[in-house]
Design a protein around this motif. Structure first.
Motif, PDB file in Angstrom:
ATOM      1  N   VAL A  96      -8.639  77.104 -70.824  1.00  0.00           N
ATOM      2  CA  VAL A  96      -7.979  76.245 -71.807  1.00  0.00           C
ATOM      3  C   VAL A  96      -7.795  77.064 -73.079  1.00  0.00           C
ATOM      4  N   CYS A  97      -6.887  76.631 -73.920  1.00  0.00           N
ATOM      5  CA  CYS A  97      -6.582  77.383 -75.141  1.00  0.00           C
ATOM      6  C   CYS A  97      -6.691  76.489 -76.366  1.00  0.00           C
ATOM      7  N   ARG A  98      -7.107  77.112 -77.467  1.00  0.00           N
ATOM      8  CA  ARG A  98      -7.075  76.399 -78.743  1.00  0.00           C
ATOM      9  C   ARG A  98      -5.599  76.238 -79.116  1.00  0.00           C
ATOM     10  N   TYR A  99      -5.170  75.012 -79.206  1.00  0.00           N
ATOM     11  CA  TYR A  99      -3.788  74.689 -79.565  1.00  0.00           C
ATOM     12  C   TYR A  99      -3.659  74.635 -81.083  1.00  0.00           C
ATOM     13  N   LEU A 100      -4.636  73.966 -81.711  1.00  0.00           N
ATOM     14  CA  LEU A 100      -4.725  73.848 -83.180  1.00  0.00           C
ATOM     15  C   LEU A 100      -6.166  73.540 -83.561  1.00  0.00           C
ATOM     16  N   GLY A 101      -6.478  73.717 -84.827  1.00  0.00           N
ATOM     17  CA  GLY A 101      -7.750  73.278 -85.375  1.00  0.00           C
ATOM     18  C   GLY A 101      -8.916  74.190 -85.061  1.00  0.00           C
ATOM     19  N   SER A 102     -10.122  73.682 -85.395  1.00  0.00           N
ATOM     20  CA  SER A 102     -11.339  74.461 -85.185  1.00  0.00           C
ATOM     21  C   SER A 102     -12.530  73.526 -84.997  1.00  0.00           C
ATOM     22  N   LEU A 103     -13.615  74.098 -84.471  1.00  0.00           N
ATOM     23  CA  LEU A 103     -14.859  73.349 -84.330  1.00  0.00           C
ATOM     24  C   LEU A 103     -15.397  72.952 -85.696  1.00  0.00           C
ATOM     25  N   GLU A 104     -15.382  73.926 -86.616  1.00  0.00           N
ATOM     26  CA  GLU A 104     -15.963  73.713 -87.936  1.00  0.00           C
ATOM     27  C   GLU A 104     -15.247  72.617 -88.728  1.00  0.00           C
ATOM     28  N   GLU A 105     -13.941  72.547 -88.604  1.00  0.00           N
ATOM     29  CA  GLU A 105     -13.175  71.546 -89.345  1.00  0.00           C
ATOM     30  C   GLU A 105     -13.092  70.209 -88.612  1.00  0.00           C
ATOM     31  N   ARG A 106     -13.678  70.168 -87.417  1.00  0.00           N
ATOM     32  CA  ARG A 106     -13.720  68.942 -86.615  1.00  0.00           C
ATOM     33  C   ARG A 106     -12.321  68.390 -86.342  1.00  0.00           C
ATOM     34  N   ASN A 107     -11.419  69.294 -85.954  1.00  0.00           N
ATOM     35  CA  ASN A 107     -10.064  68.871 -85.602  1.00  0.00           C
ATOM     36  C   ASN A 107      -9.503  69.732 -84.466  1.00  0.00           C
ATOM     37  N   LEU A 108     -10.380  70.161 -83.575  1.00  0.00           N
ATOM     38  CA  LEU A 108     -10.003  71.078 -82.502  1.00  0.00           C
ATOM     39  C   LEU A 108      -9.128  70.378 -81.466  1.00  0.00           C
ATOM     40  N   ILE A 109      -8.028  71.027 -81.096  1.00  0.00           N
ATOM     41  CA  ILE A 109      -7.151  70.535 -80.031  1.00  0.00           C
ATOM     42  C   ILE A 109      -7.056  71.639 -78.983  1.00  0.00           C
ATOM     43  N   LEU A 110      -7.397  71.289 -77.735  1.00  0.00           N
ATOM     44  CA  LEU A 110      -7.371  72.230 -76.627  1.00  0.00           C
ATOM     45  C   LEU A 110      -6.297  71.838 -75.622  1.00  0.00           C
ATOM     46  N   ALA A 111      -5.599  72.848 -75.096  1.00  0.00           N
ATOM     47  CA  ALA A 111      -4.550  72.625 -74.101  1.00  0.00           C
ATOM     48  C   ALA A 111      -4.873  73.435 -72.855  1.00  0.00           C
ATOM     49  N   GLY A 112      -4.585  72.871 -71.698  1.00  0.00           N
ATOM     50  CA  GLY A 112      -4.811  73.587 -70.452  1.00  0.00           C
ATOM     51  C   GLY A 112      -3.868  73.118 -69.365  1.00  0.00           C
ATOM     52  N   HIS A 113      -3.639  73.985 -68.390  1.00  0.00           N
ATOM     53  CA  HIS A 113      -2.786  73.640 -67.253  1.00  0.00           C
ATOM     54  C   HIS A 113      -3.438  72.570 -66.390  1.00  0.00           C
ATOM     55  N   ASN A 114      -2.611  71.886 -65.613  1.00  0.00           N
ATOM     56  CA  ASN A 114      -3.148  70.888 -64.693  1.00  0.00           C
ATOM     57  C   ASN A 114      -3.416  71.490 -63.314  1.00  0.00           C
ATOM     58  N   TYR A 115      -3.744  72.782 -63.269  1.00  0.00           N
ATOM     59  CA  TYR A 115      -4.160  73.426 -62.024  1.00  0.00           C
ATOM     60  C   TYR A 115      -5.469  72.797 -61.542  1.00  0.00           C
ATOM     61  N   ARG A 116      -5.705  72.894 -60.236  1.00  0.00           N
ATOM     62  CA  ARG A 116      -6.986  72.418 -59.694  1.00  0.00           C
ATOM     63  C   ARG A 116      -8.148  73.161 -60.341  1.00  0.00           C
ATOM     64  N   SER A 117      -7.956  74.444 -60.655  1.00  0.00           N
ATOM     65  CA  SER A 117      -9.027  75.242 -61.252  1.00  0.00           C
ATOM     66  C   SER A 117      -9.204  74.966 -62.742  1.00  0.00           C
ATOM     67  N   MET A 118      -8.365  74.098 -63.299  1.00  0.00           N
ATOM     68  CA  MET A 118      -8.475  73.793 -64.731  1.00  0.00           C
ATOM     69  C   MET A 118      -8.619  72.292 -64.959  1.00  0.00           C
ATOM     70  N   LEU A 119      -7.560  71.655 -65.432  1.00  0.00           N
ATOM     71  CA  LEU A 119      -7.674  70.262 -65.889  1.00  0.00           C
ATOM     72  C   LEU A 119      -6.929  69.256 -65.017  1.00  0.00           C
ATOM     73  N   ARG A 120      -6.754  69.557 -63.744  1.00  0.00           N
ATOM     74  CA  ARG A 120      -6.027  68.657 -62.837  1.00  0.00           C
ATOM     75  C   ARG A 120      -6.558  67.232 -62.888  1.00  0.00           C
ATOM     76  N   ARG A 121      -7.885  67.075 -62.982  1.00  0.00           N
ATOM     77  CA  ARG A 121      -8.507  65.750 -62.911  1.00  0.00           C
ATOM     78  C   ARG A 121      -8.797  65.150 -64.287  1.00  0.00           C
ATOM     79  N   LEU A 122      -8.200  65.683 -65.349  1.00  0.00           N
ATOM     80  CA  LEU A 122      -8.490  65.181 -66.699  1.00  0.00           C
ATOM     81  C   LEU A 122      -8.215  63.681 -66.817  1.00  0.00           C
ATOM     82  N   SER A 123      -7.238  63.176 -66.082  1.00  0.00           N
ATOM     83  CA  SER A 123      -6.918  61.747 -66.146  1.00  0.00           C
ATOM     84  C   SER A 123      -8.059  60.871 -65.637  1.00  0.00           C
TER      85      SER A 123
END
Length: 188
Positions: A96-123
């Motif tokens: 997954v990748c940092r799309y915007l924001g940071s941990l420290e600022e408490r506004n982190l947005i992460l993006a990832g593919h819906n591959y089986r090896s990644m976020l396929r089951r996020l729903s």
């Protein structure tokens, strides 16, 4: 009668072409998924073995000419993924990748593919589920899922608006929308 036969042959040919294209797309998707799984496994192993000699006091893991901010864990899905420091096409195959924001600022947005090896089951993530991020210092950030939604694929304003401490998103299976999980940081 000849026109009906000709029309039937044309429809058959079009059907064969469409099925072939669909099969090629599935094969391409599976190849990308297998490639990503191999990279992710290697990066996670390297992050696990990362030691003080490699740690220059910064906030990023440097592995294979790439930078990572930590590891994302979604226990309810048995998902463990490296978090690339920035989103781009190359990094999107590595975790997954940092799309915007940071941990420290408490506004982190992460993006990832819906591959089986990644976020396929996020729903399948439910409100109340836990998501964990582990940074380079092995500090754990525990989040609770408070909201899930589906937004339009090109609605970046919906993706970045709101008062959540962390957001994770991936494409829906058709790819025209994004499945979004919103979280708040557990304070204790």
């Amino acid at each position: 009668m000849k026109n009906k036969k000709r029309f039937g042959k044309v429809l058959l040919a079009v059907g064969i072409v469409l099925i072939s294209i669909s099969m090629m797309m599935v094969i391409k998707y599976e190849i990308h998924d297998m490639k990503s799984k191999k990279i992710i496994t290697d990066v996670l192993r390297r992050i696990e073995d990362y030691d003080a000699q490699n740690h220059d006091g910064g906030t990023l893991y440097r592995i294979n000419d790439s930078q990572y901010i930590g590891v994302l864990k979604i226990p309810s899905l048995n998902v463990v993924l490296p978090i690339c420091a920035e989103w781009n096409n190359e990094n999107s195959e590595k975790g997954v990748c940092r799309y915007l924001g940071s941990l420290e600022e408490r506004n982190l947005i992460l993006a990832g593919h819906n591959y089986r090896s990644m976020l396929r089951r996020l729903s399948e993530v439910e409100t109340g589920s836990e998501i964990i991020i582990i940074d380079i210092n092995r500090e754990e950030y525990h989040y609770t899922v408070t909201y899930t939604e589906v937004v339009g694929g090109y609605n970046s304003k919906a993706m970045t608006s709101g008062e959540w401490d962390m957001t994770v998103f991936t494409c829906t299976i058709p790819g025209n929308s994004r499945y979004v999980v919103r979280c708040i940081l557990n304070e204790n």
